[in-house]
Design an enzyme around this catalytic site. Structure first.
Site, PDB file in Angstrom:
ATOM      1  N   HIS A  87     -22.432 -21.015 -48.881  1.00 62.18           N
ATOM      2  CA  HIS A  87     -22.044 -22.392 -49.200  1.00 62.18           C
ATOM      3  C   HIS A  87     -21.097 -22.904 -48.113  1.00 62.18           C
ATOM      4  O   HIS A  87     -20.131 -23.609 -48.420  1.00 62.18           O
ATOM      5  CB  HIS A  87     -21.369 -22.471 -50.576  1.00 62.18           C
ATOM      6  CG  HIS A  87     -22.336 -22.403 -51.722  1.00 62.18           C
ATOM      7  ND1 HIS A  87     -23.000 -23.503 -52.213  1.00 62.18           N
ATOM      8  CD2 HIS A  87     -22.781 -21.356 -52.463  1.00 62.18           C
ATOM      9  CE1 HIS A  87     -23.788 -23.142 -53.220  1.00 62.18           C
ATOM     10  NE2 HIS A  87     -23.687 -21.846 -53.385  1.00 62.18           N
TER      11      HIS A  87
ATOM     12  N   ASP B 217     -17.576 -26.684 -49.713  1.00 65.97           N
ATOM     13  CA  ASP B 217     -18.998 -26.429 -49.948  1.00 65.97           C
ATOM     14  C   ASP B 217     -19.754 -27.222 -48.887  1.00 65.97           C
ATOM     15  O   ASP B 217     -19.152 -28.006 -48.136  1.00 65.97           O
ATOM     16  CB  ASP B 217     -19.426 -26.859 -51.365  1.00 65.97           C
ATOM     17  CG  ASP B 217     -20.550 -25.975 -51.915  1.00 65.97           C
ATOM     18  OD1 ASP B 217     -21.581 -25.863 -51.236  1.00 65.97           O
ATOM     19  OD2 ASP B 217     -20.380 -25.389 -52.992  1.00 65.97           O
TER      20      ASP B 217
ATOM     21  N   GLU C  88     -24.290 -16.936 -54.373  1.00 62.69           N
ATOM     22  CA  GLU C  88     -25.538 -17.459 -53.812  1.00 62.69           C
ATOM     23  C   GLU C  88     -25.691 -17.296 -52.297  1.00 62.69           C
ATOM     24  O   GLU C  88     -26.261 -18.153 -51.640  1.00 62.69           O
ATOM     25  CB  GLU C  88     -25.703 -18.936 -54.193  1.00 62.69           C
ATOM     26  CG  GLU C  88     -25.783 -19.145 -55.688  1.00 62.69           C
ATOM     27  CD  GLU C  88     -26.023 -20.589 -56.094  1.00 62.69           C
ATOM     28  OE1 GLU C  88     -26.965 -20.805 -56.863  1.00 62.69           O
ATOM     29  OE2 GLU C  88     -25.264 -21.473 -55.656  1.00 62.69           O
TER      30      GLU C  88
HETATM   31  C1  ACM Z   1     -22.409 -21.371 -59.011  1.00 66.67           C
HETATM   32  O1  ACM Z   1     -22.773 -22.113 -59.932  1.00 66.67           O
HETATM   33  N1  ACM Z   1     -23.110 -21.275 -57.906  1.00 66.67           N
HETATM   34  C2  ACM Z   1     -21.207 -20.574 -59.114  1.00 66.67           C
END
Ligand code: ACM
Length: 643
Positions: A227, A150, A283
């Site tokens: 991410h 991440d 996201e």
């Molecule tokens: C998440 O909480 N973005 C999977």
């Protein structure tokens, strides 16, 4: 007299001796039949295990305790392991070497019972991971999901791309919070004082083997297409801009990105033998894809209508690659957007709708809805808990989650593989803090994943979990102190009666789409808000709140008040001031009082303030007008109390 003495002695030592029955076991077994008598054993109970063919499921077991000993029937090593966990819980809680005679038949409700560990935001030691695996095994959980990559740091060594761990695994600031508030830079591993870390392949193999011995599979997650800031700082050519610190999404138009991902996944699959490889998918901003010439070219070449389809193109392609190695992908529910890859399993986190949609399409699903399964939320009254990402998710709210919903397709329930507890670690700096966040809430998820719903009972679970937590603490675990739980805001538990309760509210400014709570009845429903604005008790506004309440008759009024919440992280602020006005006819209003805010907008903790006017007047209409103090912030109000 002698009896009295004995009772006094027992009370003093607190040790009533009794044969231990299966009523202590977590998760609660499917079927228990108690019988007469006890089995008294020496150092350890004698346990005779027999393997039967084709009668019991792969994790199923049967235990028969008679006066002569313990017999276990299983069809697999996992079943034997779980039978021994059940017996271990019974013998460890018993204070004499006696077991109550009984028959236990037990099998899991769901095949997937997971725990998620975010090792990116803060690095976790290998010892920590093993220790959590030990606890998971006690509660018959069988998947550990490692969020290995991440923005905050890449955590597994990859031979083909060494800068992922010589650079992208390190940052100048120790805590995620300081790093996030700053320039979000990475650092060279050898630089003095840098924070971070990564696992070598050898360490990951060691972990996989450690977990395997406890019938737990380690599922690695490599995030894509978003991410991925840390990757794109180390290898900027993989982002649309080609520059470090500009992108968070991979450039889908660039073949080098697929070469990167395939090489990384190949090395990951060499280390992790798991059936599932988690490829993230959540996201993605997709913003740069809209203008990036390479992404636009890809969309044209592939006939993709929009950037959702561009993401879907990537996930499909990665799925084909992962499938070609005999594995399957899991992705967060955003992978539905633009079309699901044919064999993908969906991890539903934004709610359960994504999971249900995936089931309808014939896909497997793992449920981890944030409202019940995100253990990064505060588990008790925020004033006595460590700083967290916000929210309020006590043990009880986790426990009551029921994964099967009426709106699910009844002929597709077999696609619901199970549940998972997730702990994102932005605010969870230390290993012991992480442990505290997991236990006991992860035990509640373990029981939801294993036990039949008719065997679940919140009160009984709390009775069983208290001594279990004591045992865990004795073994060196840091757990939440459930025995001293404060609980929900007191008024939120009881509700409040007052003169305006049930009366009509006229909205001089409209209710907004988000945070509607109980709609037009919210401010007079007698329901008081809890520790979090997302509990459907608080109504949220990105404007002033201006309402008039009709009391239906002229009444004596001595008090008008409402409570606001401030939590600056997500942009929730106190009003600048509140005007309280009254009227007998609903047309001519008289200002009773202006109540000014005295709480600074910089205060970091969660705060509540009652904006109240004391008066001595007669009126039928009460107008409550709260002025927003910042252009961007939310106002949250739960009730307008009139007395
Ligand atoms: C998440 O909480 N973005 C999977």
């Amino acid at each position: 007299m002698r009896n009295h003495l004995l009772i006094a002695l027992l009370l003093l030592t607190g040790s009533f001796a009794f044969a231990q029955g299966p009523e202590v076991v977590i998760p609660r077994p499917s079927e228990v039949i108690l019988s007469e008598g006890v089995y008294t054993y020496g150092q350890e109970p004698s346990v005779k295990v027999s393997y039967v063919k084709g009668k019991l499921g792969p994790e199923e077991y049967q235990i028969s305790i008679t006066k002569r000993g313990v017999k276990v029937k299983v069809s697999s090593a996992a079943g034997e392991f779980y039978a021994l966990q059940t017996l271990a819980q019974m013998t460890q809680q018993g204070n004499v070497k006696q077991l109550q005679c009984c028959e236990i038949k037990d099998a899991p409700r769901f095949p997937y019972r997971g725990l998620h560990v975010d090792v990116s935001r803060h690095f976790r030691s290998l010892d920590f991971l093993k220790k959590q695996i030990d606890a998971m095994a006690m509660f018959k959980m069988n998947r550990i999901h490692l969020h290995l990559t991440d923005a905050a740091g890449w955590r597994m060594h990859i031979d083909s791309y060494p800068r992922l761990t010589s650079f992208a695994a390190w940052r100048p600031q120790h805590t995620w919070k300081e790093w996030w508030a700053g320039e979000r830079l990475y650092a060279e591993e050898e630089q003095d004082g840098v924070y971070g870390g990564y696992y070598t392949k050898e360490q990951m193999r060691e972990l996989v083997e450690y977990a395997r011995q406890k019938y737990i599979e380690v599922i690695p997650e490599i995030e894509m297409p978003s991410h991925s800031e840390e990757v794109l700082a180390a290898y900027p050519e993989l982002g649309c801009s080609g520059e470090a610190y500009k992108d968070s999404d991979f450039c889908i138009g660039n073949e080098a990105v697929f070469e990167f991902l395939e090489k990384v996944l190949t090395e990951v699959m060499e280390v992790f033998p798991s059936k599932y490889i988690h490829i993230g998918g959540d996201e993605a901003g997709k913003k740069h894809w809209k203008t990036c010439p390479k992404c636009q070219q890809r969309m044209q070449d592939e006939g993709l209508a929009n950037v959702d389809e561009l993401q879907s193109y990537m996930i499909h392609r990665i799925e084909r690659f992962v499938n070609s190695k005999g594995r399957q992908i899991i992705g967060w529910d955003e992978i539905l957007e633009g079309g699901l890859a044919p064999e993908a399993t969906v991890m539903s986190w934004r709610g359960t709708e994504g999971g249900i949609e995936a089931m309808n399409q014939g896909h497997d699903v793992i449920m981890t809805p944030g409202r019940y399964c995100y253990l990064d939320h505060t588990q008790d009254a925020p004033f006595q808990e460590p700083e967290s990402i916000g929210g309020y998710l006590p043990l009880d709210s986790v426990y009551v989650y029921e994964p099967v919903e009426a709106s699910m397709p009844q002929d597709k329930l077999h696609h619901l593989l199970g549940v998972q507890a997730n702990l994102w670690s932005e605010y969870v700096v230390t290993d012991s803090h992480a442990e505290y966040m997991y236990w006991p809430r992860a035990i509640a998820i373990a029981e939801t994943g294993w036990s039949q719903p008719q065997n679940k009972d919140l009160k009984d679970f709390r009775r069983r979990v208290l001594p279990m937590l004591e045992q865990m603490r004795a073994k060196g675990y840091t757990t939440f102190d459930l025995a001293n739980e404060y609980g929900e805001r007191k008024l939120a538990q009881t509700g409040l009666d007052h003169k305006a309760k049930g009366k009509k509210v006229i909205y001089n400014k409209p209710i907004q789409d988000w945070y509607q709570a109980n709609g037009e009845r919210t401010f007079t429903d007698g329901v008081i808000g809890g520790w979090t604005y997302s509990d459907n008790r608080w109504q949220g506004f990105l404007s002033d709140i201006d309402v008039t309440i009709d009391l239906e008759s002229i009444q004596q009024i001595s008090y008008v008040g409402g409570t606001f919440m401030q939590l600056i992280g997500p942009g929730v602020f106190m009003p600048q001031k509140v005007d309280v006005l009254v009227s007998v006819d609903g047309e001519n209003f008289e200002l009773v009082q202006t109540v000014w805010n005295d709480i600074p907008t910089t205060a970091e903790q969660l705060l509540f303030k009652e904006f109240q006017a004391i008066c001595d007047c007669k009126a039928r209409y009460v107008r409550y007008h709260a002025y927003r103090s910042t252009k961007r912030g939310f106002l949250f109000l739960d009730e307008v109390v009139v007395n």
